[in-house]
Scaffold this motif. Structure first.
Motif, PDB file in Angstrom:
ATOM      1  N   GLU A   3      -2.531  -3.731  -0.817  1.00 42.01           N
ATOM      2  CA  GLU A   3      -2.925  -3.855  -2.220  1.00 42.01           C
ATOM      3  C   GLU A   3      -2.611  -2.628  -3.066  1.00 42.01           C
ATOM      4  OE1 GLU A   3      -4.266  -6.391  -3.900  1.00 42.01           O
ATOM      5  OE2 GLU A   3      -4.471  -7.770  -2.234  1.00 42.01           O
ATOM      6  N   GLN A   4      -2.503  -1.446  -2.426  1.00 41.11           N
ATOM      7  CA  GLN A   4      -2.408  -0.220  -3.211  1.00 41.11           C
ATOM      8  C   GLN A   4      -1.217   0.672  -2.872  1.00 41.11           C
ATOM      9  OE1 GLN A   4      -6.162   1.969  -3.946  1.00 41.11           O
ATOM     10  NE2 GLN A   4      -7.051   0.518  -2.510  1.00 41.11           N
ATOM     11  N   LEU A   5      -1.053   1.012  -1.600  1.00 41.10           N
ATOM     12  CA  LEU A   5      -0.041   2.005  -1.216  1.00 41.10           C
ATOM     13  C   LEU A   5       0.623   1.594   0.094  1.00 41.10           C
ATOM     14  CD1 LEU A   5       1.312   4.774  -1.700  1.00 41.10           C
ATOM     15  CD2 LEU A   5      -0.555   5.831  -0.438  1.00 41.10           C
ATOM     16  N   PRO A   6       1.838   1.106   0.054  1.00 37.75           N
ATOM     17  CA  PRO A   6       2.670   0.857  -1.113  1.00 37.75           C
ATOM     18  C   PRO A   6       2.253  -0.349  -1.964  1.00 37.75           C
ATOM     19  CG  PRO A   6       4.047   1.268   0.811  1.00 37.75           C
ATOM     20  CD  PRO A   6       2.628   1.109   1.285  1.00 37.75           C
ATOM     21  N   GLY A   7       1.514  -1.298  -1.387  1.00 37.80           N
ATOM     22  CA  GLY A   7       1.017  -2.409  -2.188  1.00 37.80           C
ATOM     23  C   GLY A   7       1.775  -3.699  -1.951  1.00 37.80           C
ATOM     24  N   HIS A   8       1.760  -4.530  -2.975  1.00 38.05           N
ATOM     25  CA  HIS A   8       2.333  -5.875  -2.874  1.00 38.05           C
ATOM     26  C   HIS A   8       3.797  -5.823  -2.439  1.00 38.05           C
ATOM     27  CE1 HIS A   8      -0.864  -7.316  -5.979  1.00 38.05           C
ATOM     28  NE2 HIS A   8      -1.401  -6.899  -4.844  1.00 38.05           N
ATOM     29  N   GLY A   9       4.142  -6.639  -1.450  1.00 36.29           N
ATOM     30  CA  GLY A   9       5.504  -6.678  -0.925  1.00 36.29           C
ATOM     31  C   GLY A   9       5.731  -5.785   0.278  1.00 36.29           C
ATOM     32  N   THR A  10       4.718  -5.016   0.676  1.00 37.50           N
ATOM     33  CA  THR A  10       4.833  -4.135   1.846  1.00 37.50           C
ATOM     34  C   THR A  10       4.849  -4.961   3.129  1.00 37.50           C
ATOM     35  OG1 THR A  10       3.651  -2.382   0.685  1.00 37.50           O
ATOM     36  CG2 THR A  10       3.728  -2.232   3.093  1.00 37.50           C
ATOM     37  N   ILE A  11       5.666  -4.533   4.087  1.00 36.89           N
ATOM     38  CA  ILE A  11       5.724  -5.155   5.406  1.00 36.89           C
ATOM     39  C   ILE A  11       5.180  -4.157   6.426  1.00 36.89           C
ATOM     40  CG2 ILE A  11       7.217  -6.187   7.174  1.00 36.89           C
ATOM     41  CD1 ILE A  11       7.153  -7.744   4.511  1.00 36.89           C
ATOM     42  N   TYR A  12       4.126  -4.554   7.130  1.00 36.03           N
ATOM     43  CA  TYR A  12       3.534  -3.728   8.191  1.00 36.03           C
ATOM     44  C   TYR A  12       4.481  -3.722   9.377  1.00 36.03           C
ATOM     45  CZ  TYR A  12      -1.286  -1.892   8.664  1.00 36.03           C
ATOM     46  OH  TYR A  12      -2.405  -1.116   8.684  1.00 36.03           O
ATOM     47  N   MET A  13       4.824  -2.553   9.907  1.00 33.60           N
ATOM     48  CA  MET A  13       5.696  -2.449  11.079  1.00 33.60           C
ATOM     49  C   MET A  13       4.924  -2.018  12.323  1.00 33.60           C
ATOM     50  SD  MET A  13       8.976  -0.726   9.221  1.00 33.60           S
ATOM     51  CE  MET A  13       9.978  -0.771  10.701  1.00 33.60           C
ATOM     52  N   GLY A  14       3.869  -1.237  12.130  1.00 34.01           N
ATOM     53  CA  GLY A  14       3.110  -0.768  13.276  1.00 34.01           C
ATOM     54  C   GLY A  14       1.859  -0.038  12.855  1.00 34.01           C
ATOM     55  N   GLN A  15       0.900   0.017  13.781  1.00 36.10           N
ATOM     56  CA  GLN A  15      -0.368   0.693  13.510  1.00 36.10           C
ATOM     57  C   GLN A  15      -0.963   1.150  14.827  1.00 36.10           C
ATOM     58  OE1 GLN A  15      -2.525   0.914  10.347  1.00 36.10           O
ATOM     59  NE2 GLN A  15      -3.376   2.442  11.742  1.00 36.10           N
ATOM     60  N   THR A  16      -1.341   2.418  14.909  1.00 36.63           N
ATOM     61  CA  THR A  16      -2.126   2.885  16.044  1.00 36.63           C
ATOM     62  C   THR A  16      -3.567   3.027  15.574  1.00 36.63           C
ATOM     63  OG1 THR A  16      -1.760   5.230  15.562  1.00 36.63           O
ATOM     64  CG2 THR A  16      -0.175   4.147  17.044  1.00 36.63           C
ATOM     65  N   LEU A  17      -4.504   2.851  16.495  1.00 32.63           N
ATOM     66  CA  LEU A  17      -5.923   2.934  16.151  1.00 32.63           C
ATOM     67  C   LEU A  17      -6.682   3.628  17.268  1.00 32.63           C
ATOM     68  CD1 LEU A  17      -6.473  -0.762  15.020  1.00 32.63           C
ATOM     69  CD2 LEU A  17      -6.303   1.226  13.509  1.00 32.63           C
ATOM     70  N   LYS A  28     -18.320  10.667   8.122  1.00 42.23           N
ATOM     71  CA  LYS A  28     -17.951  10.805   9.532  1.00 42.23           C
ATOM     72  C   LYS A  28     -16.815   9.838   9.858  1.00 42.23           C
ATOM     73  CE  LYS A  28     -19.676  10.242  14.225  1.00 42.23           C
ATOM     74  NZ  LYS A  28     -20.776   9.773  15.067  1.00 42.23           N
ATOM     75  N   GLU A  29     -15.768  10.359  10.501  1.00 40.94           N
ATOM     76  CA  GLU A  29     -14.632   9.530  10.876  1.00 40.94           C
ATOM     77  C   GLU A  29     -15.031   8.575  12.010  1.00 40.94           C
ATOM     78  OE1 GLU A  29     -10.144  10.760  10.550  1.00 40.94           O
ATOM     79  OE2 GLU A  29     -10.934  11.426  12.483  1.00 40.94           O
ATOM     80  N   VAL A  30     -14.843   7.273  11.764  1.00 37.62           N
ATOM     81  CA  VAL A  30     -15.175   6.260  12.767  1.00 37.62           C
ATOM     82  C   VAL A  30     -13.918   5.614  13.345  1.00 37.62           C
ATOM     83  CG1 VAL A  30     -17.464   5.802  11.818  1.00 37.62           C
ATOM     84  CG2 VAL A  30     -15.509   4.445  11.027  1.00 37.62           C
ATOM     85  N   LEU A  31     -12.789   5.805  12.689  1.00 36.09           N
ATOM     86  CA  LEU A  31     -11.511   5.237  13.135  1.00 36.09           C
ATOM     87  C   LEU A  31     -10.401   6.140  12.610  1.00 36.09           C
ATOM     88  CD1 LEU A  31     -10.469   1.519  12.743  1.00 36.09           C
ATOM     89  CD2 LEU A  31      -8.960   3.333  12.076  1.00 36.09           C
ATOM     90  N   SER A  32      -9.381   6.369  13.443  1.00 39.26           N
ATOM     91  CA  SER A  32      -8.211   7.118  12.970  1.00 39.26           C
ATOM     92  C   SER A  32      -6.961   6.466  13.541  1.00 39.26           C
ATOM     93  CB  SER A  32      -8.281   8.595  13.390  1.00 39.26           C
ATOM     94  OG  SER A  32      -8.135   8.720  14.787  1.00 39.26           O
ATOM     95  N   GLY A  33      -5.842   6.731  12.898  1.00 42.80           N
ATOM     96  CA  GLY A  33      -4.591   6.175  13.383  1.00 42.80           C
ATOM     97  C   GLY A  33      -3.423   6.525  12.485  1.00 42.80           C
ATOM     98  N   GLU A  34      -2.339   5.790  12.707  1.00 46.78           N
ATOM     99  CA  GLU A  34      -1.117   6.002  11.935  1.00 46.78           C
ATOM    100  C   GLU A  34      -0.458   4.643  11.711  1.00 46.78           C
ATOM    101  OE1 GLU A  34       1.947   9.379  12.450  1.00 46.78           O
ATOM    102  OE2 GLU A  34       2.760   7.674  13.588  1.00 46.78           O
ATOM    103  N   ALA A  35       0.005   4.431  10.493  1.00 49.21           N
ATOM    104  CA  ALA A  35       0.696   3.178  10.150  1.00 49.21           C
ATOM    105  C   ALA A  35       2.122   3.484   9.756  1.00 49.21           C
ATOM    106  CB  ALA A  35      -0.011   2.477   8.991  1.00 49.21           C
ATOM    107  N   THR A  36       3.010   2.551  10.100  1.00 49.98           N
ATOM    108  CA  THR A  36       4.396   2.606   9.643  1.00 49.98           C
ATOM    109  C   THR A  36       4.664   1.293   8.905  1.00 49.98           C
ATOM    110  OG1 THR A  36       5.026   3.901  11.564  1.00 49.98           O
ATOM    111  CG2 THR A  36       6.810   2.861  10.336  1.00 49.98           C
ATOM    112  N   VAL A  37       5.211   1.422   7.705  1.00 52.45           N
ATOM    113  CA  VAL A  37       5.467   0.232   6.878  1.00 52.45           C
ATOM    114  C   VAL A  37       6.847   0.277   6.269  1.00 52.45           C
ATOM    115  CG1 VAL A  37       2.992   0.022   6.322  1.00 52.45           C
ATOM    116  CG2 VAL A  37       4.520   1.206   4.726  1.00 52.45           C
ATOM    117  N   LEU A  38       7.298  -0.888   5.852  1.00 54.58           N
ATOM    118  CA  LEU A  38       8.510  -1.039   5.077  1.00 54.58           C
ATOM    119  C   LEU A  38       8.074  -1.236   3.640  1.00 54.58           C
ATOM    120  CD1 LEU A  38      11.603  -1.252   5.487  1.00 54.58           C
ATOM    121  CD2 LEU A  38      11.283  -3.718   5.628  1.00 54.58           C
ATOM    122  N   ALA A  39       8.386  -0.271   2.787  1.00 50.79           N
ATOM    123  CA  ALA A  39       7.921  -0.299   1.394  1.00 50.79           C
ATOM    124  C   ALA A  39       8.853  -1.157   0.542  1.00 50.79           C
ATOM    125  CB  ALA A  39       7.863   1.114   0.833  1.00 50.79           C
ATOM    126  N   PRO A  40       8.317  -1.768  -0.492  1.00 54.76           N
ATOM    127  CA  PRO A  40       9.156  -2.583  -1.375  1.00 54.76           C
ATOM    128  C   PRO A  40      10.109  -1.711  -2.201  1.00 54.76           C
ATOM    129  CG  PRO A  40       6.881  -2.554  -2.134  1.00 54.76           C
ATOM    130  CD  PRO A  40       6.921  -1.794  -0.865  1.00 54.76           C
TER     131      PRO A  40
END
Length: 143
Positions: free
Chosen positions: A76-90, A129-141
């Motif tokens: 919805e925000q960054l990058p927002g509409h049209g973004t494609i999720y490629m990966g996420q670690t949690l 307090k941090e309850v979750l951390s990770g890294e995302a990789t996306v394809l931006a519009p």
């Protein structure tokens, strides 16, 4: 949910260090709806008596419910509409309980404009307090 600016930030506008977030109180209804959608009816999420006997000493929200808030920030925000999720670690660092207010944050850590690829540090916090951390990789519009 907190007020957010929805839309699109195109790859040519994304800069290192850009941040966006969303804040939401996790309710019993959210947990019940997530259980229905995901088909994860683990009693640690839904049954007070069962959950009291666990290491958590009470019910907790599904970890992926908090992770879903990260997806909301990205989509919805960054990058927002049209973004494609490629990966996420949690990494799940602490439980989220019904009534907790969760803030999901993303911060741009790398941009490869020619590939439209963006890497972001992701995290969720409750009461600072941090309850979750990770890294995302996306394809931006792009335009």
């Amino acid at each position: 949910m907190s007020e957010i600016q929805r839309g699109t930030i195109y790859i040519d506008e994304i800069e290192l260090g850009m941040k966006r977030s969303v804040t939401k109180e996790v309710t019993d209804k959210d947990i019940e709806m997530f259980a229905e959608v995901s088909t994860d009816h683990n009693p640690v999420h839904l049954d007070d008596d069962f959950a009291k006997g666990t290491m958590f000493k009470g019910r907790i929200a599904h970890g992926m419910l908090s992770a879903g808030l990260i997806s909301a920030v990205i989509g919805e925000q960054l990058p927002g509409h049209g973004t494609i999720y490629m990966g996420q670690t949690l990494k799940f660092l602490a439980p989220v309980r019904p009534g907790d207010v969760v803030t999901a944050e993303v911060e741009v850590t790398a941009v490869i404009p020619e590939k439209r690829r963006v890497t972001m540090a992701t995290r969720c916090l409750v009461g600072g307090k941090e309850v979750l951390s990770g890294e995302a990789t996306v394809l931006a519009p792009s335009r």
